[in-house]
Motif scaffolding. Sequence first.
Motif, PDB file in Angstrom:
ATOM      1  N   SER A 210       0.838  -1.207   0.000  1.00 37.74           N
ATOM      2  CA  SER A 210       0.000   0.000   0.000  1.00 37.74           C
ATOM      3  C   SER A 210       0.873   1.258   0.000  1.00 37.74           C
ATOM      4  O   SER A 210       1.798   1.390   0.800  1.00 37.74           O
ATOM      5  N   SER A 211       0.533   2.195  -0.898  1.00 43.16           N
ATOM      6  CA  SER A 211       1.298   3.450  -1.013  1.00 43.16           C
ATOM      7  C   SER A 211       0.653   4.585  -0.219  1.00 43.16           C
ATOM      8  O   SER A 211       1.252   5.639  -0.046  1.00 43.16           O
ATOM      9  N   GLY A 212      -0.608   4.385   0.170  1.00 42.75           N
ATOM     10  CA  GLY A 212      -1.345   5.462   0.863  1.00 42.75           C
ATOM     11  C   GLY A 212      -2.106   6.366  -0.096  1.00 42.75           C
ATOM     12  O   GLY A 212      -2.881   7.229   0.331  1.00 42.75           O
ATOM     13  N   LYS A 271     -11.842   3.464   6.289  1.00 47.64           N
ATOM     14  CA  LYS A 271     -10.638   2.684   6.564  1.00 47.64           C
ATOM     15  C   LYS A 271     -10.010   2.173   5.270  1.00 47.64           C
ATOM     16  O   LYS A 271     -10.223   1.054   4.832  1.00 47.64           O
ATOM     17  N   ALA A 273      -6.732   2.012   4.883  1.00 45.63           N
ATOM     18  CA  ALA A 273      -5.412   1.438   5.178  1.00 45.63           C
ATOM     19  C   ALA A 273      -5.402  -0.063   4.946  1.00 45.63           C
ATOM     20  O   ALA A 273      -6.419  -0.740   5.136  1.00 45.63           O
ATOM     21  N   LYS A 335     -17.427  -9.256   4.814  1.00 49.77           N
ATOM     22  CA  LYS A 335     -16.764  -8.225   5.640  1.00 49.77           C
ATOM     23  C   LYS A 335     -17.755  -7.172   6.117  1.00 49.77           C
ATOM     24  O   LYS A 335     -17.677  -6.683   7.236  1.00 49.77           O
ATOM     25  N   ASN A 347     -12.050  -3.536  -3.849  1.00 51.95           N
ATOM     26  CA  ASN A 347     -11.246  -3.411  -5.074  1.00 51.95           C
ATOM     27  C   ASN A 347     -10.545  -4.725  -5.376  1.00 51.95           C
ATOM     28  O   ASN A 347     -10.014  -5.390  -4.496  1.00 51.95           O
ATOM     29  N   ASN A 357      -0.518   0.735  -4.852  1.00 56.20           N
ATOM     30  CA  ASN A 357       0.663   1.438  -5.366  1.00 56.20           C
ATOM     31  C   ASN A 357       0.577   1.890  -6.827  1.00 56.20           C
ATOM     32  O   ASN A 357       1.580   1.884  -7.529  1.00 56.20           O
ATOM     33  N   LYS A 380      -7.500   7.731  -8.585  1.00 55.92           N
ATOM     34  CA  LYS A 380      -7.909   7.642  -7.175  1.00 55.92           C
ATOM     35  C   LYS A 380      -8.522   8.970  -6.728  1.00 55.92           C
ATOM     36  O   LYS A 380      -9.415   8.984  -5.875  1.00 55.92           O
TER      37      LYS A 380
HETATM   38  O1  PMT Z   1      -2.616   2.607  -0.560  1.00 56.17           O
HETATM   39  P1  PMT Z   1      -2.792   2.410  -2.048  1.00 56.17           P
HETATM   40  O2  PMT Z   1      -1.516   2.003  -2.744  1.00 56.17           O
HETATM   41  O3  PMT Z   1      -3.451   3.596  -2.707  1.00 56.17           O
HETATM   42  O4  PMT Z   1      -3.783   1.171  -2.257  1.00 56.17           O
HETATM   43  C1  PMT Z   1      -5.116   1.284  -1.895  1.00 56.17           C
HETATM   44  C2  PMT Z   1      -5.628  -0.009  -1.219  1.00 56.17           C
HETATM   45  C3  PMT Z   1      -5.637  -1.150  -2.222  1.00 56.17           C
HETATM   46  C4  PMT Z   1      -4.732  -0.378  -0.023  1.00 56.17           C
HETATM   47  C5  PMT Z   1      -7.077   0.317  -0.703  1.00 56.17           C
HETATM   48  O5  PMT Z   1      -7.883   0.644  -1.801  1.00 56.17           O
HETATM   49  C6  PMT Z   1      -7.674  -0.855   0.043  1.00 56.17           C
HETATM   50  O6  PMT Z   1      -8.268  -1.745  -0.509  1.00 56.17           O
HETATM   51  N1  PMT Z   1      -7.495  -0.858   1.395  1.00 56.17           N
HETATM   52  C7  PMT Z   1      -7.922  -1.947   2.291  1.00 56.17           C
HETATM   53  C8  PMT Z   1      -6.935  -3.069   2.180  1.00 56.17           C
HETATM   54  C9  PMT Z   1      -7.209  -4.161   3.161  1.00 56.17           C
HETATM   55  O7  PMT Z   1      -6.489  -4.270   4.116  1.00 56.17           O
HETATM   56  O8  PMT Z   1      -8.291  -4.839   2.964  1.00 56.17           O
HETATM   57  P2  PMT Z   1      -8.751  -6.088   3.914  1.00 56.17           P
HETATM   58  O9  PMT Z   1      -9.733  -6.784   3.097  1.00 56.17           O
HETATM   59  O10 PMT Z   1      -7.554  -6.856   4.391  1.00 56.17           O
HETATM   60  O11 PMT Z   1      -9.412  -5.385   5.167  1.00 56.17           O
HETATM   61  C10 PMT Z   1     -10.779  -5.037   5.191  1.00 56.17           C
HETATM   62  C11 PMT Z   1     -10.999  -3.786   6.001  1.00 56.17           C
HETATM   63  O12 PMT Z   1     -10.667  -4.033   7.367  1.00 56.17           O
HETATM   64  C12 PMT Z   1     -10.163  -2.612   5.576  1.00 56.17           C
HETATM   65  O13 PMT Z   1     -10.953  -1.433   5.669  1.00 56.17           O
HETATM   66  C13 PMT Z   1      -9.028  -2.597   6.595  1.00 56.17           C
HETATM   67  O14 PMT Z   1      -8.550  -1.236   6.809  1.00 56.17           O
HETATM   68  C14 PMT Z   1      -9.713  -3.127   7.831  1.00 56.17           C
HETATM   69  N2  PMT Z   1      -8.796  -3.864   8.742  1.00 56.17           N
HETATM   70  C15 PMT Z   1      -8.143  -4.979   8.321  1.00 56.17           C
HETATM   71  C16 PMT Z   1      -7.332  -5.662   9.225  1.00 56.17           C
HETATM   72  C17 PMT Z   1      -7.204  -5.184  10.533  1.00 56.17           C
HETATM   73  N3  PMT Z   1      -6.429  -5.804  11.403  1.00 56.17           N
HETATM   74  N4  PMT Z   1      -7.867  -4.087  10.911  1.00 56.17           N
HETATM   75  C18 PMT Z   1      -8.674  -3.428  10.055  1.00 56.17           C
HETATM   76  O15 PMT Z   1      -9.288  -2.412  10.401  1.00 56.17           O
END
Ligand code: PMT
Length: 401
Positions: A210-212, A271, A273, A335, A347, A357, A380
Motif C-alpha cells: 500500500s502506497s497510501g 478505513k 489502510a 466483511k 477493489n 501502489n 484515485k
Molecule cells: O494505498 P494504495 O496504494 O493507494 O492502495 C489502496 C488499497 C488497495 C490499499 C485500498 O484501496 C484498500 O483496498 N485498502 C484496504 C486493504 C485491506 O487491508 O483490505 P482487507 O480486506 O484486508 O481489510 C478489510 C478492512 O478491514 C479494511 O478497511 C481494513 O482497513 C480493515 N482492517 C483490516 C485488518 C485489521 N487488522 N484491521 C482493520 O481495520
Amino acid sequence: MLKNKQIILGVTAGIASYKAVELLRLLTKAGADVHVIMTRSAQEFIAPLTFQTLSANPVHTELFNLIAEREIGHITLADRADLFIIAPATANVIGKIAAGIADDMLTTTVMATKAPVLIAPAMNVNMYTNPIYRDNEERLRGYGYLFVPPEKGALACGWEGEGKLASPESIFEAAVAAISPRDLRGQTILITAGPTREEIDPVRFISNHSSGKMGYALAKAAQRRGAQVILVSGPVNLPAPYGVELVRAESAREMQAAVMERSGHCTIIIKAAAVADYCPAVRSGLKIKKQSAELSLQLVKTPDILAGLGALEKRPFLVGFAAETGNLDEFATRKLKEKNADLIVANDVSQPDAGFNVDNNRARLFFRDGRILEYPLMSKDALAGLLLDVIGSEVTARLSS
Ligand code: PMT
C-alpha cells in the motif's frame, strides 16, 4: 476543479514574490484563467513581464491606466473573478483592506469583488505577532476573508519564526478548497491510509504494497469539501495534505490506538489502510542472525480495527475497504456483516492497473440494504470524489430518517 475559473492573483512586495510565479504556474496548469495585479512596490522585486508571459494575460499595475479604464477595468476584473488570491500579502496591504482603504489597483479591486478572497501573508515574525496586525487579520476573517497561514522558518530579514509565505502547493490547495462546494462542512472524518509495519526485529518487518494514495486522495478531497479531516497514516512517501490533521502510526496496534482515541469525535470513519492481519508473536530485541537453513516465525492476529469500531455502541458512519484477489462479492459482503460496517468499497487487487501502489482504482460498493454500485477504472482522486458523494448522501439520509 479550477478549469476555466477566473482567478485574480494579487502580488504585493516581498522577497517571497517569486513564489507567486510558481503559484501562477500551478493555477494555469489546473486550467484557470489568471489575471495578475501587482502593487508598485511588488514590481521592485519581480518584473510584470514574468507574470504576463506565464498567465498569457496583461498584468494590471495602475488604477488610472487610460486603456484599461475605458471599461472601468478594476470593476470588470472584480466582477468576473471566481476567486481573488493575494500572495504574498504584506502587513501593509492587509491593514489597508481591513481599514477600507482603496487607493491602488489591488485594494480597489478587492473592495469591489464579490468573489471569495484568499490571503497568504508573508512578513517579519514581529509584524505577524503585532496586535495591530492580529486585529486586522481577525477583522477580515470576521468578514469571511480566508487565510493561508504563513509557515515557521528562517525569514529573509534574518529572524526565525512565523511569517514565511506558505508553499505554493498549500496556497493552491486552499484555493481549490475556497471554490469547492462545502457540502461536507460539519463532518469530522477520520481516514486511515497506507500499510502497517509489524516488526520482526530491529531491522526487519512484515508489510504490504500500500502506497497510501487512495487514503490521501480521500483526505484531500474531504478537506476541500469543508470536512474536518484526521488522517491516520501508516509509513508512506506522500506529502502531508494541506489542512488535514496528520497522525502517524507504524503498526496495527499503534493505528488501533490512534483511531480508537479519536473515534468518539468523528461522524464518519473511512478505513482505506491495508492493515497487516498478522504480526510476529514476539519481536526480537536483537537482529536475528542467519544460522539454520530454515527459520519459522510464529505469527498472531493483529487487532481488527474496523471490527472494533463496528462493535461500538455509538458508532460513526463506517466505511471499510476490501482488497481482494478473487470472490470479490462474497468476501466483501462477508466483511460488511462481520465488521458491522455501513459500506464496503471492494477493489480487485489482482489487476496490475488498479489497487495497490498505482494512481488508479476501480471499485464495487456494497451497502447494508443489498445495493451494489460499480465504478470503472479511474484515478484515485476521481474515485475519492465519487465515494464522498455517496457517503455524504448516505449520512444525510440517515440523519433525516
Ligand atoms: O494505498 P494504495 O496504494 O493507494 O492502495 C489502496 C488499497 C488497495 C490499499 C485500498 O484501496 C484498500 O483496498 N485498502 C484496504 C486493504 C485491506 O487491508 O483490505 P482487507 O480486506 O484486508 O481489510 C478489510 C478492512 O478491514 C479494511 O478497511 C481494513 O482497513 C480493515 N482492517 C483490516 C485488518 C485489521 N487488522 N484491521 C482493520 O481495520
